[in-house]
Structure formats: structure tokens, C-alpha cells
Write an enzyme that holds these catalytic residues in place. Structure first.
Site, PDB file in Angstrom:
ATOM      1  N   GLN A  25     -45.516 -47.714  19.839  1.00 29.90           N
ATOM      2  CA  GLN A  25     -46.452 -46.943  19.027  1.00 29.90           C
ATOM      3  C   GLN A  25     -47.326 -47.896  18.222  1.00 29.90           C
ATOM      4  OE1 GLN A  25     -45.630 -44.645  15.300  1.00 29.90           O
ATOM      5  NE2 GLN A  25     -46.247 -42.879  16.541  1.00 29.90           N
ATOM      6  N   CYS A  57     -48.548 -40.666  10.533  1.00 30.76           N
ATOM      7  CA  CYS A  57     -47.848 -41.287   9.407  1.00 30.76           C
ATOM      8  C   CYS A  57     -48.670 -41.144   8.131  1.00 30.76           C
ATOM      9  CB  CYS A  57     -47.587 -42.755   9.692  1.00 30.76           C
ATOM     10  SG  CYS A  57     -46.687 -43.589   8.370  1.00 30.76           S
ATOM     11  N   ASN A 115     -42.149 -31.944  17.395  1.00 32.80           N
ATOM     12  CA  ASN A 115     -41.366 -32.847  16.562  1.00 32.80           C
ATOM     13  C   ASN A 115     -41.290 -32.251  15.161  1.00 32.80           C
ATOM     14  OD1 ASN A 115     -42.179 -35.696  14.660  1.00 32.80           O
ATOM     15  ND2 ASN A 115     -40.168 -35.424  15.558  1.00 32.80           N
TER      16      ASN A 115
END
Length: 330
Positions: free
Chosen positions: A69, A99, A210
């Protein structure tokens, strides 16, 4: 490894987690599941291009299928990093658009990219041109005051038009102001319904969900609609519950080994790491949850925590810790 194989592995993946999913963690997880897709910690494109690549990106061939990633927002820099990662043997390159940490925001990447779908499209187009490996995206449903029902489908449409056909969607907003990264993993409410609706809206995209998924039962429920499920903290803190049965239950393959067998399978890897100058605790910190919920688990964790940091600690420490579990079982 073929694109079809990687896509099949994405039916269940272990999330990229900073400070957790390093090469030792991934090796452990691979022993527990032969089929699940494993991800590195996020690495910035700048670090890949200018840093110590072996330290940042080195991995064991046993980890395949394994994806890296990347964090970044400069198409040219991401393209260069993608080529490097592909040349090192990674099976997939994933762009982080989820993030929420301050450090990530200051670099204009991570969840803040949800505000600029066209820039993300430019980035992934450059990444796809740089190497033949699949390029994927991990994103949120939106950030701050965005309306996810409007933002998410627009984001998926724009980025998929640039050639990405596989996304992992964390089913929470990210609040870039006012919440810490830890709080962003728990406080914003989950919206699984919206994520599932995206599969209806974009039937040709491979979409994984997720966020908040802790068990294989939950994963199987999501897989009634979604193409894949990504599990994060539960796979780390209680890996046996998530990964040992994953190949049989999620992929229709053979049952995995026992947790005790995994410990013994780790011993040669541990010996090689120590022989190369590494420390036992670099590896055993990822093994503390192996016996979560079982008699003797507390003794296992305590013994490793108290002894793995010793300068002369080796595989014998692990076997002594295992005795706390096996003696109770006997």
C-alpha cells in the site's frame, strides 16, 4: 502471479495496519492462511523512491499473494514507486485514500484525497501505466461534511474510469478535524448499507468492505453481497479465530493448521531472523494473540512479553511460552 489469482485472494484480505503488518506479521499470517491477500503497512511513495527499499519493502517469497500500500498524491512519484514495487515482486499496488492521520493530511494523501477524485484518477492512471501489476484503491465513504451517498458513487465512477476495477471501502466517514486516527476507526458510524448499494450501482467493479468486521461469520454475511471482505484489528489481535479457518470457510479449500502447529512452523523463520542479527521480540510481538480465548493464553502472552526482549532470546523462549498452553490443555 496472475491478476485472476490476486482477485480471487481478495475475497478475504488482512488490512494494511501501521506498525503491525510488517514482514514478520505477514509471514505468520501466511502460515495460517494460504489463500488470503496480505497487505504491507502503508509506505509513502517518496520513501519508496528515496529510502532504504529493502528495509521498507523487503519480504519473504512465502508471503504471496502480497500487496503493497502506497501513500502519496503526486502521479509521477507514485508511478515511479509503483514500478519499484512491481520490480521487487509485489502482486498488487494499492493507493491509500482512507488514512485520516495528521501526518498523512499534511502530505496531501490518505483520506483527504476523497475530496479530489480527479487527482486520484490521475494518480492511478499514472500508476497503471508504470507497471503491469494490478492497481487498487482503499477509500472511505467520505470525509467531514461530505454526503457519502453523493460523494462515494462519484469517487468510484471517476477513479474506475481511470482503469481501477477493484476497491476496498472502509464503511465509515473520516473526520479530518476533531478525531484522532484511533477515534476515526471507531466513532464515525458504519454504513454497510451504502457500501452494499455500491455493488448494485457498480456491478462490474470488485468491491470489498472494511470496517468493524471481527469474525468469519460476519465476513460470510457480507460476502452474500460483496466481492470481498477486509479484516483489520481482529485479524491481528485474534488471528487464529480469523485466519485458521479462512481457507476452508471463505475459499472452500483445506482446513488450516492448529495454532500450536503454527508456532512450530515459525521456529525456522525465527532462527534465520536471529542468525541475521534480528531480535526475537521483532517477531513474537505479532504472536501474542495466537491463543486468544484459550486456556493458557495469559501465560503464553506473559512469558513472551517478559522474556522475548532478552539479548539471548531465541526459539526456546517460544517453546517455553507454548508450554503454558499445552500443559493446561493436557
Amino acid at each position: 502471479m496472475s491478476t485472476a489469482t490476486i482477485t480471487a485472494a481478495a475475497r478475504l484480505s488482512v488490512a494494511p495496519m501501521m506498525d503491525w503488518t510488517d514482514r514478520h506479521c505477514r509471514y505468520l499470517h501466511r502460515l495460517m492462511s494460504k489463500r488470503a491477500l496480505l497487505y504491507t503497512e502503508m509506505v509513502t511513495a517518496q520513501a519508496v523512491v528515496h529510502g532504504d527499499r529493502q528495509r521498507l519493502l523487503g519480504f519473504d517469497g512465502a508471503e504471496h499473494p502480497v500487496a503493497v500500500q502506497l501513500g502519496g498524491s503526486d502521479p509521477a512519484l507514485l508511478a515511479e514507486a509503483t514500478k519499484i514495487c512491481a520490480d521487487m515482486g509485489y502482486d498488487e499496488v494499492n493507493l491509500n485514500c482512507g488514512c485520516p492521520s495528521d501526518r498523512v493530511q499534511s502530505g496531501s494523501f490518505g483520506a483527504v484525497l476523497m475530496e479530489n477524485a480527479q487527482l486520484v484518477a490521475d494518480c492511478v492512471a499514472a500508476m497503471r501505466d508504470a507497471a503491469a501489476v494490478p492497481v487498487t484503491v482503499k477509500c472511505r465513504i467520505g470525509v467531514d461534511d461530505q454526503e457519502p451517498a453523493d460523494v462515494l458513487p462519484d469517487f468510484l465512477a471517476r477513479v474506475s474510469a481511470a482503469g481501477v476495477d477493484r476497491f476496498t471501502i472502509h464503511a465509515r466517514k473520516a473526520w479530518l478535524q476533531g478525531l484522532s486516527p484511533k477515534e476515526n476507526r471507531d466513532i464515525p458510524p458504519l454504513d454497510y448499507d451504502l457500501v452494499r448499494q455500491m455493488k448494485v450501482t457498480f456491478p462490474l467493479l470488485h468491491l470489498s468492505v472494511n470496517g468493524g468486521i471481527e469474525t468469519l461469520d460476519q465476513a460470510q454475511d457480507h460476502l452474500q453481497v460483496m466481492d470481498g471482505v477486509m479484516i483489520g484489528r481482529a485479524a491481528y489481535h485474534n488471528p487464529s479465530a480469523v485466519l485458521l479457518d479462512a481457507d476452508a470457510r471463505i475459499f472452500g479449500g483445506d482446513a488450516g493448521p492448529s495454532a500450536e502447529e503454527v508456532v512450530h512452523q515459525m521456529l525456522p523463520y525465527i532462527a534465520d531472523h536471529i542468525a541475521a542479527g534480528g531480535k526475537l521480540h521483532h517477531i513474537t510481538r505479532h504472536m501474542l494473540g495466537l491463543f486468544q480465548g484459550r486456556p493458557g493464553a495469559k501465560g503464553w502472552r506473559r512469558y513472551l512479553s517478559e522474556n522475548a526482549h532478552n539479548d539471548d532470546a531465541d526459539g526456546q523462549v517460544v517453546l517455553a511460552a507454548l508450554a503454558h498452553v499445552t500443559e493446561i490443555a493436557a
